[in-house]
Design a protein around this motif. Sequence first.
Motif, PDB file in Angstrom:
ATOM      1  N   ASN A   1      28.915  51.515  40.233  1.00 55.32           N
ATOM      2  CA  ASN A   1      29.163  50.727  40.944  1.00 55.32           C
ATOM      3  C   ASN A   1      31.130  51.447  41.130  1.00 55.32           C
ATOM      4  O   ASN A   1      31.417  50.641  42.151  1.00 55.32           O
ATOM      5  CB  ASN A   1      29.097  49.526  40.894  1.00 55.32           C
ATOM      6  CG  ASN A   1      27.913  48.295  40.688  1.00 55.32           C
ATOM      7  OD1 ASN A   1      27.187  49.442  41.292  1.00 55.32           O
ATOM      8  ND2 ASN A   1      27.473  48.455  40.154  1.00 55.32           N
ATOM      9  N   TYR A   2      31.568  51.475  40.258  1.00 51.29           N
ATOM     10  CA  TYR A   2      33.093  52.231  40.652  1.00 51.29           C
ATOM     11  C   TYR A   2      33.246  53.236  40.524  1.00 51.29           C
ATOM     12  O   TYR A   2      34.556  54.041  41.386  1.00 51.29           O
ATOM     13  CB  TYR A   2      33.552  51.625  39.219  1.00 51.29           C
ATOM     14  CG  TYR A   2      32.963  50.319  38.735  1.00 51.29           C
ATOM     15  CD1 TYR A   2      33.942  49.598  39.129  1.00 51.29           C
ATOM     16  CD2 TYR A   2      32.168  50.165  37.131  1.00 51.29           C
ATOM     17  CE1 TYR A   2      33.616  48.242  38.684  1.00 51.29           C
ATOM     18  CE2 TYR A   2      32.273  48.464  36.801  1.00 51.29           C
ATOM     19  CZ  TYR A   2      32.907  46.993  37.247  1.00 51.29           C
ATOM     20  OH  TYR A   2      32.890  46.387  37.553  1.00 51.29           O
ATOM     21  N   ILE A   3      32.384  54.464  41.026  1.00 54.50           N
ATOM     22  CA  ILE A   3      32.480  55.731  41.383  1.00 54.50           C
ATOM     23  C   ILE A   3      32.300  55.164  43.579  1.00 54.50           C
ATOM     24  O   ILE A   3      31.939  55.307  44.433  1.00 54.50           O
ATOM     25  CB  ILE A   3      30.795  56.292  41.643  1.00 54.50           C
ATOM     26  CG1 ILE A   3      31.416  57.006  39.735  1.00 54.50           C
ATOM     27  CG2 ILE A   3      31.512  58.391  42.366  1.00 54.50           C
ATOM     28  CD1 ILE A   3      29.744  57.374  39.175  1.00 54.50           C
ATOM     29  N   MET A   4      33.476  56.478  43.869  1.00 50.20           N
ATOM     30  CA  MET A   4      34.181  55.519  45.218  1.00 50.20           C
ATOM     31  C   MET A   4      33.672  57.834  45.345  1.00 50.20           C
ATOM     32  O   MET A   4      33.545  58.524  44.890  1.00 50.20           O
ATOM     33  CB  MET A   4      35.502  55.912  45.106  1.00 50.20           C
ATOM     34  CG  MET A   4      36.633  54.787  44.414  1.00 50.20           C
ATOM     35  SD  MET A   4      36.161  53.677  44.656  1.00 50.20           S
ATOM     36  CE  MET A   4      36.058  53.448  46.433  1.00 50.20           C
ATOM     37  N   PRO A   5      33.248  57.236  47.485  1.00 48.56           N
ATOM     38  CA  PRO A   5      32.942  57.663  47.892  1.00 48.56           C
ATOM     39  C   PRO A   5      33.730  59.089  47.859  1.00 48.56           C
ATOM     40  O   PRO A   5      35.301  58.865  48.141  1.00 48.56           O
ATOM     41  CB  PRO A   5      32.122  57.736  48.724  1.00 48.56           C
ATOM     42  CG  PRO A   5      32.511  56.290  48.900  1.00 48.56           C
ATOM     43  CD  PRO A   5      33.357  55.943  47.651  1.00 48.56           C
ATOM     44  N   GLN A   6      33.617  60.715  48.438  1.00 47.56           N
ATOM     45  CA  GLN A   6      34.591  61.557  48.466  1.00 47.56           C
ATOM     46  C   GLN A   6      35.175  60.901  50.227  1.00 47.56           C
ATOM     47  O   GLN A   6      34.787  60.628  50.839  1.00 47.56           O
ATOM     48  CB  GLN A   6      33.805  62.742  48.431  1.00 47.56           C
ATOM     49  CG  GLN A   6      35.153  63.544  48.587  1.00 47.56           C
ATOM     50  CD  GLN A   6      34.082  65.134  49.102  1.00 47.56           C
ATOM     51  OE1 GLN A   6      32.903  65.071  49.102  1.00 47.56           O
ATOM     52  NE2 GLN A   6      34.632  66.405  49.328  1.00 47.56           N
ATOM     53  N   THR A   7      36.728  61.337  49.677  1.00 45.00           N
ATOM     54  CA  THR A   7      37.469  61.125  51.130  1.00 45.00           C
ATOM     55  C   THR A   7      37.070  62.387  51.876  1.00 45.00           C
ATOM     56  O   THR A   7      37.784  62.997  51.133  1.00 45.00           O
ATOM     57  CB  THR A   7      38.676  60.278  51.089  1.00 45.00           C
ATOM     58  OG1 THR A   7      38.922  59.481  50.647  1.00 45.00           O
ATOM     59  CG2 THR A   7      39.987  60.262  52.735  1.00 45.00           C
ATOM     60  N   VAL A   8      37.158  62.552  53.182  1.00 45.68           N
ATOM     61  CA  VAL A   8      36.661  63.941  53.783  1.00 45.68           C
ATOM     62  C   VAL A   8      37.520  63.168  55.259  1.00 45.68           C
ATOM     63  O   VAL A   8      37.097  62.595  55.628  1.00 45.68           O
ATOM     64  CB  VAL A   8      35.589  64.316  54.517  1.00 45.68           C
ATOM     65  CG1 VAL A   8      34.752  64.510  52.419  1.00 45.68           C
ATOM     66  CG2 VAL A   8      34.702  63.347  54.723  1.00 45.68           C
ATOM     67  N   GLN A   9      37.891  64.227  56.102  1.00 45.70           N
ATOM     68  CA  GLN A   9      37.893  64.555  57.442  1.00 45.70           C
ATOM     69  C   GLN A   9      36.967  64.177  57.749  1.00 45.70           C
ATOM     70  O   GLN A   9      35.991  65.917  57.318  1.00 45.70           O
ATOM     71  CB  GLN A   9      39.496  65.305  57.595  1.00 45.70           C
ATOM     72  CG  GLN A   9      40.681  64.913  56.954  1.00 45.70           C
ATOM     73  CD  GLN A   9      42.298  66.015  57.212  1.00 45.70           C
ATOM     74  OE1 GLN A   9      41.759  66.726  57.471  1.00 45.70           O
ATOM     75  NE2 GLN A   9      43.097  65.400  57.663  1.00 45.70           N
TER      76      GLN A   9
ATOM     77  N   ASP B   1      23.319  63.905  52.932  1.00 48.83           N
ATOM     78  CA  ASP B   1      22.586  62.755  51.808  1.00 48.83           C
ATOM     79  C   ASP B   1      24.024  62.260  51.342  1.00 48.83           C
ATOM     80  O   ASP B   1      23.081  61.525  49.581  1.00 48.83           O
ATOM     81  CB  ASP B   1      21.199  63.041  51.141  1.00 48.83           C
ATOM     82  CG  ASP B   1      20.208  63.283  52.118  1.00 48.83           C
ATOM     83  OD1 ASP B   1      20.227  62.563  53.361  1.00 48.83           O
ATOM     84  OD2 ASP B   1      19.557  63.754  52.477  1.00 48.83           O
ATOM     85  N   LYS B   2      25.243  62.860  51.040  1.00 43.83           N
ATOM     86  CA  LYS B   2      26.397  62.432  50.275  1.00 43.83           C
ATOM     87  C   LYS B   2      26.709  61.060  50.515  1.00 43.83           C
ATOM     88  O   LYS B   2      27.422  61.428  52.066  1.00 43.83           O
ATOM     89  CB  LYS B   2      27.149  63.688  49.870  1.00 43.83           C
ATOM     90  CG  LYS B   2      26.065  64.757  48.633  1.00 43.83           C
ATOM     91  CD  LYS B   2      27.034  65.581  48.720  1.00 43.83           C
ATOM     92  CE  LYS B   2      26.134  66.458  47.681  1.00 43.83           C
ATOM     93  NZ  LYS B   2      26.698  67.659  46.810  1.00 43.83           N
ATOM     94  N   GLU B   3      27.513  60.354  49.921  1.00 43.11           N
ATOM     95  CA  GLU B   3      28.275  59.267  50.458  1.00 43.11           C
ATOM     96  C   GLU B   3      29.744  59.959  50.566  1.00 43.11           C
ATOM     97  O   GLU B   3      30.591  60.572  49.775  1.00 43.11           O
ATOM     98  CB  GLU B   3      28.623  58.620  49.072  1.00 43.11           C
ATOM     99  CG  GLU B   3      26.991  57.525  48.843  1.00 43.11           C
ATOM    100  CD  GLU B   3      26.779  56.668  49.771  1.00 43.11           C
ATOM    101  OE1 GLU B   3      27.777  55.907  50.448  1.00 43.11           O
ATOM    102  OE2 GLU B   3      25.257  56.379  50.754  1.00 43.11           O
ATOM    103  N   VAL B   4      30.124  59.738  51.334  1.00 48.14           N
ATOM    104  CA  VAL B   4      31.724  59.764  52.455  1.00 48.14           C
ATOM    105  C   VAL B   4      32.238  58.654  52.955  1.00 48.14           C
ATOM    106  O   VAL B   4      31.839  57.734  53.125  1.00 48.14           O
ATOM    107  CB  VAL B   4      31.534  61.149  53.514  1.00 48.14           C
ATOM    108  CG1 VAL B   4      30.927  61.967  52.627  1.00 48.14           C
ATOM    109  CG2 VAL B   4      31.155  60.412  54.307  1.00 48.14           C
TER     110      VAL B   4
END
Length: 130
Positions: free
Chosen positions: A26-34, A44-47
């Motif tokens: 629950n504490y893992i943040m998705p990768q911030t992308v442009q 299928d990945k969280e961003v």
Amino acid sequence: MEDKKIFRLALFTAIFGLVGMMVSANYIMPQTVQIKDMNRGMLDKEVSVEGLVTSVSQSQKGGTYFLDLMDGTGKTKVVIFESVASEIQKTNITPQNFINRRVKIDGKVTEYQGSLEVVLKDASSLKIVA
């Protein structure tokens, strides 16, 4: 006897590791992308994407919303399925309220008819930045 100790140690380590993963998930943040950096390798990945909502449209059946999101590097669609849209509307906000607003969106990268888009995870995954 030695095998029993090794088995117990391995079992304890596996259980401890699984519990740790479930708690920390629950504490893992998705990768911030442009937007320009989104690619099929991210399917299928969280961003996490931040940008300006330039338009909002609705599906023919009316339950699903599509936001056009632009971040200065590119443009993508954000899909808000009916269940998530109804969660948002419970807070007296409609998806049309996001037009010309800067938002931060956490969602899953998907592909539809050859184009990449981001599917909003839940109502709390959409935040108005400005």
